[in-house]
Every structure is written in structure tokens, then in C-alpha cells.
Design a protein around this motif. Structure first.
Motif, PDB file in Angstrom:
ATOM      1  N   ILE A 430       0.841  -1.203   0.000  1.00  0.00           N
ATOM      2  CA  ILE A 430       0.000   0.000   0.000  1.00  0.00           C
ATOM      3  C   ILE A 430       0.874   1.250   0.000  1.00  0.00           C
ATOM      4  O   ILE A 430       0.627   2.211  -0.744  1.00  0.00           O
ATOM      5  N   VAL A 431       1.924   1.260   0.863  1.00  0.00           N
ATOM      6  CA  VAL A 431       2.819   2.428   0.917  1.00  0.00           C
ATOM      7  C   VAL A 431       3.573   2.586  -0.407  1.00  0.00           C
ATOM      8  O   VAL A 431       3.750   3.704  -0.906  1.00  0.00           O
ATOM      9  N   ALA A 432       4.015   1.454  -0.985  1.00  0.00           N
ATOM     10  CA  ALA A 432       4.715   1.531  -2.274  1.00  0.00           C
ATOM     11  C   ALA A 432       3.804   2.107  -3.352  1.00  0.00           C
ATOM     12  O   ALA A 432       4.235   2.935  -4.166  1.00  0.00           O
ATOM     13  N   LEU A 433       2.552   1.678  -3.332  1.00  0.00           N
ATOM     14  CA  LEU A 433       1.605   2.251  -4.290  1.00  0.00           C
ATOM     15  C   LEU A 433       1.392   3.738  -4.014  1.00  0.00           C
ATOM     16  O   LEU A 433       1.190   4.534  -4.941  1.00  0.00           O
ATOM     17  N   GLY A 434       1.410   4.118  -2.709  1.00  0.00           N
ATOM     18  CA  GLY A 434       1.275   5.536  -2.377  1.00  0.00           C
ATOM     19  C   GLY A 434       2.430   6.347  -2.918  1.00  0.00           C
ATOM     20  O   GLY A 434       2.247   7.452  -3.439  1.00  0.00           O
ATOM     21  N   VAL A 435       3.658   5.804  -2.783  1.00  0.00           N
ATOM     22  CA  VAL A 435       4.826   6.501  -3.328  1.00  0.00           C
ATOM     23  C   VAL A 435       4.715   6.632  -4.844  1.00  0.00           C
ATOM     24  O   VAL A 435       4.943   7.712  -5.413  1.00  0.00           O
ATOM     25  N   LEU A 436       4.360   5.530  -5.490  1.00  0.00           N
ATOM     26  CA  LEU A 436       4.224   5.561  -6.943  1.00  0.00           C
ATOM     27  C   LEU A 436       3.140   6.540  -7.373  1.00  0.00           C
ATOM     28  O   LEU A 436       3.321   7.343  -8.300  1.00  0.00           O
ATOM     29  N   GLY A 438       2.063   9.092  -5.657  1.00  0.00           N
ATOM     30  CA  GLY A 438       2.497  10.459  -5.376  1.00  0.00           C
ATOM     31  C   GLY A 438       3.434  10.991  -6.438  1.00  0.00           C
ATOM     32  O   GLY A 438       3.336  12.154  -6.851  1.00  0.00           O
ATOM     33  N   LEU A 439       4.354  10.118  -6.892  1.00  0.00           N
ATOM     34  CA  LEU A 439       5.273  10.560  -7.944  1.00  0.00           C
ATOM     35  C   LEU A 439       4.521  10.877  -9.232  1.00  0.00           C
ATOM     36  O   LEU A 439       4.806  11.877  -9.903  1.00  0.00           O
ATOM     37  N   VAL A 440       3.557  10.014  -9.576  1.00  0.00           N
ATOM     38  CA  VAL A 440       2.798  10.243 -10.818  1.00  0.00           C
ATOM     39  C   VAL A 440       1.964  11.506 -10.700  1.00  0.00           C
ATOM     40  O   VAL A 440       1.952  12.358 -11.613  1.00  0.00           O
ATOM     41  N   LEU A 441       1.261  11.659  -9.562  1.00  0.00           N
ATOM     42  CA  LEU A 441       0.435  12.857  -9.384  1.00  0.00           C
ATOM     43  C   LEU A 441       1.290  14.120  -9.303  1.00  0.00           C
ATOM     44  O   LEU A 441       0.946  15.166  -9.869  1.00  0.00           O
ATOM     45  N   GLY A 442       2.429  14.001  -8.586  1.00  0.00           N
ATOM     46  CA  GLY A 442       3.313  15.164  -8.484  1.00  0.00           C
ATOM     47  C   GLY A 442       3.873  15.573  -9.834  1.00  0.00           C
ATOM     48  O   GLY A 442       3.942  16.766 -10.164  1.00  0.00           O
ATOM     49  N   ALA A 443       4.299  14.576 -10.620  1.00  0.00           N
ATOM     50  CA  ALA A 443       4.814  14.882 -11.952  1.00  0.00           C
ATOM     51  C   ALA A 443       3.726  15.503 -12.825  1.00  0.00           C
ATOM     52  O   ALA A 443       3.983  16.475 -13.561  1.00  0.00           O
ATOM     53  N   GLY A 444       2.528  14.941 -12.736  1.00  0.00           N
ATOM     54  CA  GLY A 444       1.435  15.517 -13.523  1.00  0.00           C
ATOM     55  C   GLY A 444       1.130  16.938 -13.099  1.00  0.00           C
ATOM     56  O   GLY A 444       0.914  17.831 -13.943  1.00  0.00           O
TER      57      GLY A 444
END
Length: 587
Positions: A430-436, A438-444
Motif C-alpha cells: 500500500i505504501v509503495a503504491l502511495g509513493v508511486l 504520489g510521484l505520478v500525481l506530483g509529476a502531472g
């Protein structure tokens, strides 16, 4: 004086502003954009990590129970008679096909996860949760069925069955109930199918027994009315021993027969006997007094034959001693002729009596053709009904035996067990998916923010937006390296024998320190020539050279478009532009 716009500049002016936005994606520029907004990306990622961590900690642990079951009946290799019934299309719809082909196994797996099979388990779970004070108003069967997973192990008929729930104490009771439900289901369809088959057979036998008795009575009544032998007076047994009965014939003296061809056989036999007796009678009459017609079938002539043989012996003895014309020899010859004539007459009388009897028998079995055909039709129907009835009775006995036979349910090859550790939630995942995420949303978000601000950082986009060539790219991190390139520009591209002024036009916003540093270095390079640093194109139009100075992010797209339009309206050629950037790559 009216300034005309050059054709190339006018063509560029007429191009839509969106043309510079239709370029292919430059991954290096995307990476630079993400780098410029690293704080935004880090913030979004940190927020997503916190949210996912909170979500992982707030979820209840999910427990799982498992067991394995073989999707085959140990007794699936059933008795031969029952297999024969399954091969019969009439009964296969009742007994079912117990084959374990791949398609039937997949169908069975689908049935095992259907609400109709799992309804008792669902009711049990709902009741248990209700007793624990849990609100079951929204507890739906369609949602709960997803907790039961049935997977067919590849290449086998073994099922891996598991059940998941947040209530650890409920797992084992539910998994045991599921195993019992599946075992009960394994024999349910078989029992129901056989019961339906038995009921069907009993109904058909009851109806056919009446029909068979009716057809036999009709055949016998027709035989009595027309003076025919009573055929088929006995009924067939359930074991179907009718072949030997049909093979039994009847003698000419009368008796019951089975088979529609017995009338023709009796008539043929009677006719043959009549013909034989007539031939014998003709031969006896032709014998006269000289020859004895031997008919050994008549016991009454045996004594007469003996007397005749004695006379013939006496005649032979006298002929050996006396002359042929002796009185005693002549007397013996007369006695022999008389005895021969008497024997032949006796034989003729007996043959005539037998002939009359045979002709009477022939008359008794001779009937019109229509009567014989009708009798044959009635007997065929009666025997066919009897045979069908016997077959159904035999099948009923097989089904009753199969119904009484106990079968083993599906075999459990592992006992229902509860796993030691919960299977969910997987906090690391779950945390790994959160990091992933977050990176995708942050990049977007970074790309959207950068696009909305409209600032141009790409050298390629600046090249397309500015209506003049790029002369040089200078590294802002090392101003001392500017001297040589600027002197080369002053002595080359910016050289003017008339010592005309040079206009330095900043594009958008250029940091003051960089602009001042570039201006001082350029002034030193051009010596006594005038250098005008201005954004007013009215002042720069009188200069011999116009030089644009740009930096990444110093202007947005709208500013670049306006500058391009103003330069086109000015009509004065632009010598080129210089880019102040951190990169030392020269285009």
C-alpha cells in the motif's frame, strides 16, 4: 516614411500561435521541468505516502482459511449397466454425464461459486455477524460471494478453495461449512437424476403394461375367431428371454406357438405331408399282386411280411427238389400272389387313411391371405410391446439398484485450516503504491503548473519563437568565459564600418546581474561604439544591429509572440539572439 514588413517575417506572423506547441515531446525538457518543480513533486509524494500509510494502518486484518477437494467421485467408474443407461440418450438427461473433461470441470467450478450452492453458508455468516451486533442491512450475497475463491489446479481435477474474512474466529466454522456444502452437492444431482429416471420408468411401465395386455388380447381374440392356433399365450419375463420362446415351433398335431410365421410353417408342413402320402399311395397301387410295396412305417404289416417271407422260403426249397410244374409249387405260387395282393391292399387302406387326415390338417391351417396378414400384424405388435415392456422392467431394476447403492462424496485431500498470518492488508504494498501514485500525481501537477505559467525554458521552443538565428549560448555559471565569444561577435557578426550603434534587447525578464554583466562585456568588446540596452523598438530601429538576449524562463509564450509581432511590424532585421543558460552545450 512607411516601413514594409518583409515577406518571411509576415509569413511567420501569419502562423498561428499554437504552432509552437505542436512539437514532439522532448524527454530532456520534461526532465528539466520536473526538476524545476521538485519541491512540488516531493510535497505531493509525501502527502500520498502519509495517506496510504494511514489507510494501511486503519484497515482491519483479513484472515484466510483454505482446503483442497478432488472434483471426482471415487465411484465414478460406475456399474456396467448404469453406464449403458448413461449412453442411452433417453436416460442421460436424468443420470447426467459424470465425465471430467476440461470444459465440464470449468463449468463445475462456476457452479460451486454460484449463489444457489453457497446460500446456506451466506445465511450462516449473516446470522453470526448479526449476533455480534454488526449491522447486516447492506450485507448482500453478491458482494459476499467474492470472499469465496475456487481455483482449479492446472492439469488436475483438484480444487483450491479459500475464504477470507476480517473476523478470525469465523474463518474455520465457515470453511468447514463450505466443505460440507460442496460434499453434499456432489451427490445431490446424482440422487435427483436417478429418482427422476425411476419415476419416469415406473410411469412408462404402467402405461405400457396396459397397452401390451391389450395388444395380446386382440391377437388371441382374432386367432380364436378365425380358428387359428393361440400364439403368444405366455408373457415375456423382465430378463428378456424371448429368443428361445420365439424359436419354439408347433407340431402339426396342434399346440401354442410364438411367432407370426408359425401359420405359414404349419401350412407348408401339412402340404408337404399330403404330397408325400399321395406319392406313396400311387406307388402301392402300381405294385399290384406281383410286387410287395414296403411301408415300414405301418406296424400292422409286420406279421404279414413275416408270413410272406415263410412262403417264399418254402417255394425256394420245393423248386430245388421238384419240377416247376409240380402241383405243390403251383399252389405255393398262388398263395404268395394272394398274400402280396392282400398286403398291398392293406397298405393302400392305411395310406388313404393318413392322406385323409393330412388333408384335413391342411384344410385346418389354410386361411385367406388377408386373415393371415392381419394375424401376423397383431402378433408382431403384441410381441413388440412385450419386448419393450421387458426391456423397461430390466432398466428399472438397474436404476433401483443404482439408487440403493451408496456413493462416496468428493474427497477432501486437506483439512480446512486457518493461515497463521493475515493475508491483507499488505502495508508495504500500500505504501509503495502511495509513493508511486504520489510521484505520478506530483509529476502531472508539475507539468500542468509549468504549462499554465506559460514560461518557455526550452531552447528549441525559443528558436522557433524568435525570428532570428541563435548566435551563441553562454554559461551563466562562468561569466569569465563570455569574453572571447562576445569579442568574436563584436569583430564579426556585429562589426560595422560606420560605427553604428548596437541595440541590446532583453527578451522578457533577464536577471539584472546577467544583463549588466553581458552589457559590460559587450561594451568592452565594441569599444567606442554606442550600446543601447532597451526594450523600446522605436529606439532600437535606428541602430545598425539589433541583438536579442534571452534566458530560460525569462518570457512566456505570449510575450514571445508579442515580441515577434512587434519586430515584424518594425521591419528592421534582427542580427540574432544570445541565450544565457546553465548548460554549456552549444547548439
Amino acid at each position: 516614411m512607411t516601413n514594409s514588413i518583409p515577406a518571411p517575417a509576415l509569413e511567420k506572423l501569419q502562423q498561428p500561435a499554437q504552432s509552437i506547441n505542436n512539437d514532439e515531446i522532448d524527454l530532456r525538457e520534461v526532465a528539466r521541468t520536473l526538476g524545476r518543480h521538485s519541491k512540488l513533486i516531493a510535497g505531493v509524494t509525501a502527502t500520498m505516502v502519509l495517506l496510504s500509510g494511514f489507510n494501511a494502518l486503519s484497515q482491519k486484518p483479513v484472515w484466510e482459511g483454505q482446503f483442497q477437494i478432488v472434483l471426482e467421485d471415487k465411484d465414478s467408474g460406475q456399474r456396467g449397466l448404469f453406464k449403458a443407461l448413461q449412453a442411452n440418450s433417453l436416460f442421460s438427461q436424468f443420470t447426467g454425464n459424470t465425465g471430467t473433461s476440461r470444459s465440464s470441470l470449468k463449468t463445475e467450478v462456476k457452479i460451486l461459486t454460484s449463489p444457489s450452492v453457497l446460500m446456506p453458508v451466506y445465511q450462516f455468516v449473516k446470522k453470526q455477524k448479526q449476533q455480534q451486533g454488526i449491522d447486516v442491512e447492506g450485507f448482500r450475497l453478491s458482494d459476499w460471494v467474492g470472499n469465496v475463491k475456487v481455483d482449479l489446479q492446472r492439469g488436475t481435477s483438484v480444487l483450491n478453495i479459500s475464504y477470507q474474512d476480517t473476523d478470525k474466529k469465523l474463518i474455520l466454522p465457515v470453511i468447514r461449512l463450505i466443505s460440507k456444502t460442496y460434499q453434499d452437492y456432489s451427490g445431490r444431482d446424482r440422487t435427483r437424476g436417478i429418482s427422476q429416471s425411476v419415476s419416469y420408468l415406473e410411469k412408462q411401465i404402467s402405461e405400457l403394461r396396459k397397452e401390451s395386455a391389450k395388444s395380446m388380447r386382440s391377437a388371441q381374440a382374432f386367432a380364436l375367431d378365425n380358428g387359428l392356433p393361440l400364439e403368444g399365450s405366455g408373457s415375456l419375463s423382465a430378463t428378456g428371454l424371448m429368443s428361445s420362446q420365439m424359436a419354439q415351433g408347433n407340431s402339426l398335431t396342434g399346440g401354442a406357438t410364438l411367432g407370426p410365421s408359425s401359420i405359414d410353417s404349419s401350412r407348408s408342413a401339412a402340404q408337404s405331408k399330403v404330397n408325400s402320402l399321395m406319392q406313396q399311395l400311387a406307388a402301392a397301387r402300381a405294385a399290384g399282386e406281383n410286387t410287395v410295396y414296403v411301408a415300414p412305417q405301418f406296424e400292422a404289416n409286420i406279421e404279414l411280411y413275416g408270413e410272406l417271407q415263410q412262403l417264399q422260403s418254402q417255394l425256394e426249397e420245393k423248386l430245388a427238389l421238384l419240377k416247376p410244374n409240380d402241383q405243390s409249387i403251383q399252389a405255393l405260387k398262388r398263395r404268395i400272389s394272394s398274400r402280396t395282393a392282400y398286403i398291398n391292399q392293406q397298405t393302400i387302406g392305411l395310406l388313404e387313411g393318413q392322406l385323409n387326415t393330412a388333408q384335413a390338417q391342411l384344410t385346418s391351417v389354410t386361411r385367406p391371405r388377408d386373415v393371415v396378414l392381419k394375424h401376423r400384424e397383431l402378433m408382431s405388435k403384441a410381441l413388440r410391446d412385450e419386448k419393450t415392456l421387458a426391456g423397461l422392467e430390466g432398466q428399472l431394476q438397474v436404476m433401483q439398484l443404482e439408487k440403493a447403492r451408496q456413493t462416496e462424496p468428493w474427497e477432501l485431500i486437506s483439512t480446512p485450516t486457518l493461515l497463521d498470518n493475515p493475508v491483507a492488508p499488505n502495508k508495504k504494498k500500500i505504501v509503495a503504491l502511495g509513493v508511486l501514485g504520489g510521484l505520478v500525481l506530483g509529476a502531472g501537477a508539475a507539468l500542468v503548473v509549468d504549462r499554465r505559467r506559460g514560461l518557455v525554458f526550452s531552447k528549441g521552443e525559443l528558436k522557433k519563437a524568435l525570428p532570428c538565428p541563435l548566435l551563441k549560448q553562454l554559461n551563466v555559471a562562468d561569466p569569465s568565459s563570455w569574453v572571447e565569444p562576445i569579442e568574436l561577435l563584436a569583430a564579426g557578426t556585429l562589426a560595422n564600418p560606420g560605427d553604428g550603434a548596437i541595440a541590446l534587447i532583453p527578451v522578457g525578464t533577464v536577471p539584472n546581474g546577467q544583463l549588466d554583466q553581458f552589457g559590460r562585456t559587450l561594451q568592452q568588446a565594441i569599444g567606442n561604439r554606442e550600446l543601447k540596452i532597451t526594450t523600446d523598438l522605436l529606439q532600437s530601429r535606428d541602430c545598425s544591429h539589433q541583438l536579442l538576449l534571452a534566458s530560460p524562463g525569462g518570457a512566456n509564450r505570449l510575450q514571445l509572440e508579442h515580441l515577434k509581432m512587434r519586430l515584424a511590424l518594425q521591419g528592421k532585421p534582427v542580427t540574432g539572439w544570445v541565450l544565457l543558460d546553465k548548460s554549456q552545450v552549444v547548439s
